[in-house]
Design a protein around this motif. Structure first.
Motif, PDB file in Angstrom:
ATOM      1  N   MET A   1       0.836  -1.196   0.000  1.00 23.95           N
ATOM      2  CA  MET A   1       0.000   0.000   0.000  1.00 23.95           C
ATOM      3  C   MET A   1       0.871   1.246   0.000  1.00 23.95           C
ATOM      4  SD  MET A   1      -2.872   1.019   2.792  1.00 23.95           S
ATOM      5  CE  MET A   1      -3.782   2.513   2.584  1.00 23.95           C
ATOM      6  N   LEU A 172      -6.470   2.493  -0.168  1.00 27.44           N
ATOM      7  CA  LEU A 172      -5.614   2.719  -1.332  1.00 27.44           C
ATOM      8  C   LEU A 172      -6.176   3.786  -2.254  1.00 27.44           C
ATOM      9  CD1 LEU A 172      -4.792  -0.997  -2.171  1.00 27.44           C
ATOM     10  CD2 LEU A 172      -3.131   0.735  -1.580  1.00 27.44           C
ATOM     11  N   MET A 483      -7.014  -7.626  -3.272  1.00 30.19           N
ATOM     12  CA  MET A 483      -6.668  -6.207  -3.267  1.00 30.19           C
ATOM     13  C   MET A 483      -7.206  -5.558  -4.532  1.00 30.19           C
ATOM     14  SD  MET A 483      -2.803  -6.221  -1.749  1.00 30.19           S
ATOM     15  CE  MET A 483      -2.377  -7.324  -0.398  1.00 30.19           C
ATOM     16  N   GLU A 485      -6.627  -2.858  -6.033  1.00 33.96           N
ATOM     17  CA  GLU A 485      -5.753  -1.767  -6.470  1.00 33.96           C
ATOM     18  C   GLU A 485      -4.396  -2.363  -6.777  1.00 33.96           C
ATOM     19  OE1 GLU A 485      -4.664   2.452  -6.800  1.00 33.96           O
ATOM     20  OE2 GLU A 485      -6.586   1.460  -6.556  1.00 33.96           O
ATOM     21  N   VAL A 487      -0.648  -2.902  -6.422  1.00 37.20           N
ATOM     22  CA  VAL A 487       0.196  -2.591  -5.271  1.00 37.20           C
ATOM     23  C   VAL A 487       1.636  -2.973  -5.548  1.00 37.20           C
ATOM     24  CG1 VAL A 487      -1.611  -2.805  -3.538  1.00 37.20           C
ATOM     25  CG2 VAL A 487      -0.346  -4.835  -4.227  1.00 37.20           C
ATOM     26  N   ALA A 491       3.994  -3.138  -0.310  1.00 34.48           N
ATOM     27  CA  ALA A 491       2.628  -3.010   0.208  1.00 34.48           C
ATOM     28  C   ALA A 491       1.922  -4.354   0.208  1.00 34.48           C
ATOM     29  CB  ALA A 491       1.857  -2.003  -0.633  1.00 34.48           C
ATOM     30  N   TRP A 492       2.149  -5.119  -0.821  1.00 38.93           N
ATOM     31  CA  TRP A 492       1.558  -6.457  -0.924  1.00 38.93           C
ATOM     32  C   TRP A 492       1.946  -7.287   0.300  1.00 38.93           C
ATOM     33  CZ3 TRP A 492       3.132  -9.984  -5.656  1.00 38.93           C
ATOM     34  CH2 TRP A 492       2.466 -11.205  -5.576  1.00 38.93           C
ATOM     35  N   SER A 521       4.186   2.908 -11.050  1.00 37.83           N
ATOM     36  CA  SER A 521       3.673   3.931 -10.149  1.00 37.83           C
ATOM     37  C   SER A 521       3.804   5.299 -10.792  1.00 37.83           C
ATOM     38  CB  SER A 521       4.443   3.894  -8.827  1.00 37.83           C
ATOM     39  OG  SER A 521       4.107   5.005  -8.021  1.00 37.83           O
ATOM     40  N   ARG A 528       3.808  -2.041  -9.867  1.00 41.43           N
ATOM     41  CA  ARG A 528       2.686  -2.446  -9.021  1.00 41.43           C
ATOM     42  C   ARG A 528       1.977  -3.596  -9.718  1.00 41.43           C
ATOM     43  NH1 ARG A 528      -1.089   2.230  -8.837  1.00 41.43           N
ATOM     44  NH2 ARG A 528      -0.390   2.467 -10.963  1.00 41.43           N
ATOM     45  N   GLU A 558      -6.593  -2.499   6.338  1.00 43.04           N
ATOM     46  CA  GLU A 558      -6.985  -1.210   5.765  1.00 43.04           C
ATOM     47  C   GLU A 558      -7.652  -0.322   6.809  1.00 43.04           C
ATOM     48  OE1 GLU A 558      -9.445  -2.443   2.583  1.00 43.04           O
ATOM     49  OE2 GLU A 558      -7.807  -2.593   1.137  1.00 43.04           O
TER      50      GLU A 558
END
Length: 571
Positions: A1, A172, A483, A485, A487, A491-492, A521, A528, A558
């Motif tokens: 994230m 996110l 997820m 989004e 990542v 973050a994962w 990114s 990501r 989250e």
């Protein structure tokens, strides 16, 4: 994230302080909160009422649920006051439902008033948090000294309301929206936002001549001066590739929803389309924040663009995966699409077939991509032949298996069951020059259908995992699947339970690369990852332990991050 970046977290907190400050503490709340805030608050309340009624009155017939929601909306002022009263929300909601007027309102509905009060408090608080942290009109509330305490109260209602896993908009998306407001430098233009996806899906686009001809005929039909063209079909049949081809070849205004990448909100759709319309037709951009208030901004932009359109040069908007867009809690069209479009204005949308009435409009033409239609099977045949012509590795694998070209093409088309995504995956495996991965698929014994292909691939890959790492690999992959989004690896890992580390995540990327999307990114050059297609997510949901345990874990991480951000902002 993205919150794993300390610098970005500091920037977000700085942005909130600079733009919102302690406005509600320092001065009069009613002076701070003007018309835009009142509209945003009403929108949150209306949405929350729909969610709350669905949460606690799901056993009631739909007609009765709608009637209860309607009555609650009529009593909005007594129920919740205005934004200045927000910090007294829980007391106001309970007091109204306990009052004679509230008791009278609930009479005739088999609904527990206490649970309804909890549900309303939860959904209103959740809606305000999303608006505030996304930099919306209610942002001052996020910095009030009492806000995180109220959010904690909302958190407690989860116990009495049961599982609401996944219903809070992912942090996110909130972080991304704020980051874009912090620094617009380096951001892609709206026209470039989906460039990678369009290039990927059009690279090997094949066929669809008859469907394209029918779409063109509808756009040119004097008896159809405006309206919606809805293309439906099963997941994996090629709807996104069709939209990408139209973007590439026609340059239409466009938006791609994606459940696996977290692009499902009305705000994302409206802001993207309005920005493209403004750039294309030289129109003024909507005021900041207006895109959050339903379809008003879009309708206004469409009217302005339509004033420049002609029968031979219409306004056309492409909208992919309408079925993956969020549903409005109070009914209406997904993404709040207007029921009536201006003259010479069209929306071409794709969707899997759904049982709910997700698009109620005045003018609609439907086109269905049937998996067993001769033209679809012909397109798949053309695609397979094209791949054989351009890949010596594929042709070699087929010949080594003792198959003639015609026999292999016939088998591929039959086993695909009319699904283009199946063909893409199987041919990718067969073209792989890695000796280990080439053993995944036998050209002489193809899996039948996309689900069987996933099952075959899953079984072979699991057999190859070292026994001591198998659980880690599976956990990492299943967490990535929930997820919504793309990542980065760091973050994962943060969202994954147990002792999964970056090395495990990178191994999963290498082994399952064809099932993953890679995006760069916007803020650095870090890749990501997200699951490529919703059909693979659906497979994982039904296979083995499913996805619910992983959804609960990611959801709790989250929420913890969101609460921590609120508390840090307060202090």
């Amino acid at each position: 994230m993205l919150l794993t970046s300390i610098a970005l977290a500091d920037a977000l907190l700085g942005w909130l302080t600079a733009h919102a400050g302690d406005a509600l503490v320092r001065g009069s709340a009613r002076k701070t909160l003007g018309d835009a805030q009142q509209r945003a608050f009403r929108h949150v309340i209306d949405s929350a009422i729909g969610e709350a009624v669905h949460t606690v009155a799901n056993e009631l017939p739909e007609r009765r649920r709608k009637e209860l929601a309607k009555q609650l909306r009529k009593s909005r002022a007594q129920l919740t006051g205005d934004p200045a009263d927000y910090l007294e929300l829980s007391h106001m909601v309970q007091a109204f439902l306990d009052s004679p007027a509230g008791v009278q309102l609930l009479s005739g509905f088999d609904v527990d008033g206490a649970r309804l009060s909890d549900a309303l408090t939860f959904w209103i608080t959740d809606g305000v948090a999303r608006d505030a942290l996304a930099g919306g009109a209610l942002a001052p509330l996020a910095t009030h000294s009492q806000f995180s305490g109220l959010f904690d109260l909302s958190e407690q209602t989860l116990t009495t309301l049961g599982s609401l896993t996944g219903r809070v908009e992912e942090t996110l998306e909130i972080v991304r929206a704020l980051a874009e407001r912090i620094d617009h430098t380096g951001q892609p233009s709206p026209a470039m936002a989906f460039t990678a996806l369009v290039a990927e899906r059009t690279r090997l686009f094949t066929g669809r001549r008859q469907l394209l001809a029918r779409i063109d005929a509808a756009l040119a039909d004097p008896g159809f001066p405006s309206g919606y063209l809805l293309v439906t079909g099963e997941p994996g049949i090629g709807k996104t590739a069709l939209v990408a081809h139209l973007v590439s070849s026609r340059g239409y205004v466009h938006h791609f929803n994606s459940r696996s990448e977290g692009i499902t909100s009305t705000t994302a759709f409206t802001s993207m389309v309005c920005a493209q319309l403004a750039a294309r037709y030289g129109l003024p951009q909507p005021p900041q924040g207006e895109e959050r208030l339903g379809s008003a901004a879009l309708s206004r932009m469409l009217a302005l663009a339509a004033a420049q359109a002609r029968a031979d040069a219409p306004v056309v908007i492409l909208l992919d995966a309408l079925d993956e867009a969020e549903q409005p809690p109070s009914g209406g069209n997904r993404l709040y699409l207007p029921a009536v479009l201006p003259t010479h204005t069209y929306v071409i949308a794709t969707s899997r077939e759904l049982s709910d009435d997700f698009l109620t409009v005045s003018s609609l033409r439907r086109f269905h991509l049937s998996d067993d239609a001769p033209e679809n099977l012909s397109d798949i045949t053309e695609y397979v032949n094209g791949r054989l012509d351009t890949s010596a590795d594929l042709a070699g694998r087929v010949a080594t298996a003792g198959l003639t070209r015609d026999a292999f093409v016939t088998d591929m088309v039959a086993c695909s069951q009319g699904n283009f995504l199946y063909v893409v995956h199987v041919l990718a495996d067969l073209c792989d020059t890695d000796s280990d991965r080439a053993a995944l698929i036998n050209p002489a014994a193809l899996p039948v259908g996309l689900r069987d292909y996933y099952r075959t691939h899953w079984r072979v890959m699991k057999d190859r995992w070292p026994a001591v790492l198998a659980d880690k690999y599976e956990t990492a992959l299943r967490c990535l699947a929930v997820m919504r989004e793309p990542v980065p690896v760091g973050a994962w890992v943060d969202f994954t339970p147990g002792d999964v580390d970056a090395q495990v995540a990178r191994h999963v990327v290498r082994e399952w690369r064809q099932f993953l999307n890679r995006r760069q990114s916007l803020h650095n050059n870090e890749p990501r990852y997200a699951v490529y297609h919703s059909t693979f997510v659906d497979f994982l949901r039904d296979e083995g332990p499913g996805l619910e345990p992983y959804e609960r874990h990611v959801y709790q991480v989250e929420r913890s991050m969101l609460l921590r951000l609120l508390r840090d902002t307060r202090s």
